[in-house]
Write a protein that holds these residues in place. Sequence first.
Motif, PDB file in Angstrom:
ATOM      1  N   PHE A  35       0.830  -1.207   0.000  1.00 50.63           N
ATOM      2  CA  PHE A  35       0.000   0.000   0.000  1.00 50.63           C
ATOM      3  C   PHE A  35       0.860   1.250   0.000  1.00 50.63           C
ATOM      4  O   PHE A  35       0.608   2.208  -0.738  1.00 50.63           O
ATOM      5  CB  PHE A  35      -0.927  -0.014   1.215  1.00 50.63           C
ATOM      6  N   PHE A  95      -5.694   2.757  -5.697  1.00 49.63           N
ATOM      7  CA  PHE A  95      -5.724   1.771  -4.623  1.00 49.63           C
ATOM      8  C   PHE A  95      -7.127   1.207  -4.430  1.00 49.63           C
ATOM      9  O   PHE A  95      -7.291  -0.016  -4.275  1.00 49.63           O
ATOM     10  CB  PHE A  95      -5.235   2.396  -3.317  1.00 49.63           C
ATOM     11  N   ILE A 116       2.322   1.757  -3.484  1.00 47.51           N
ATOM     12  CA  ILE A 116       1.329   2.278  -4.433  1.00 47.51           C
ATOM     13  C   ILE A 116       1.161   3.784  -4.261  1.00 47.51           C
ATOM     14  O   ILE A 116       1.137   4.545  -5.236  1.00 47.51           O
ATOM     15  CB  ILE A 116      -0.032   1.572  -4.246  1.00 47.51           C
TER      16      ILE A 116
END
Length: 414
Positions: free
Chosen positions: A83, A101, A86
Amino acid sequence: MTNTSNRGNTKERYIILDFLRGIALLGICLANFPEFALYTFQSPDVVAAMPTAGIDTVVKYFQYIFIDGKFYTLFSLLFGIGFSIILSNSVRNNRNGLRIFYRRMTVLLLIGLFHLLCLWAGDILILYAFLGFFLPLFRNASDKKLLIYAVVLLLFPVLIDACITLFGWNLSAPVIRATQYFHGKAGITEKNFPIWLAEANSYADVLRFNLAGAFIRMQEFIDGNRAFKVMGLFLIGFYIGKKRIYANPEDYKKSLRKIRNIGFMVGLPLSILYAWNAMNGSPSGLAGSSVLYAISVFPLSFAYISAICLFYIKKKDRRIFNVMAAPGRMALTNYMMQSVFGIIIFYGIGFGLGAKVGLVYVELIALAVYLVQIVYSYVWLHYLRFGPMEWGWRMLTYGEWLSIKKQKHSIAEN
């Protein structure tokens, strides 16, 4: 047309992350195959009658000590790291990181739903995707707050289980009723449940079992307080990602050694106690078992990760890292392929070995499956840029076509 080179870029990868994913896949295969083999569902009398009963008991102890809970912990940390990557990549490329996301999580949710209903009711992807939607709420939290939130979430199940013990709560009662309903519709009984999949004559039988199994999985998530544990691990992974520890592990050798040493000193003896407790009907009670889980599984998991990172720092030029990283680069594909292998080997629509072999053979089969995955992943990625599921996941996330083929010069460099 928008340039897709950044989205399809496979050069900007960190071998240590792919290597860790590969290790996690091995652990998950070893953890999940006893369920595929239906060994987990057999009665004590059936298990005791197996020719391998003695060695199976030893193997089960080793499972609880070294495997149980440790590798979903690693996968969860890696998810949180992903995460952070990203977000940072989207900022660098002037894109909306949150939009990307959320699309990524939506696609993962759909993949997980397919896996849950059509392949195996033990899916974890749905939970990951669902909890992933909440991760952006923590994106602006300080490092200190991230770690505080993580610790609170990891320990919160102890409080829940204490309340269940004190007040007699049954939080999973609604899904238990749903399971009973769908079992009744399919004709699944307490007697034929342990052998249903081994005797399945058609794929439709598997689908009927999975529909009820989806509610059993929900019950496992609720009773195991899995959402709090996974979310806490996501936040630790997000913290690691924000600090970019994976990019420069050499700068954190002192901390890694400390985590490794403390993790093994605390986690290993407590994991032995945790295994004894689990193998003897949990005499410590629900809350006590929850405490044992928290203080054994997580420390030993972090010790594993630290030890692997330190080994990588010392031996990073060895070929083993590229070989073992291959299945990690295709983690989604290989996770789902483990389910396909499990169906073919153990279910009645395949070779039908389910409920017929002891735990030691189940784990040897799991190891063989993983070795096959290393080979085909390495060969696949020699010629192609992504695993098939990763390729589809990326294209659906970005809404654009990505070439899966490597350029000729890339093959020569591989």
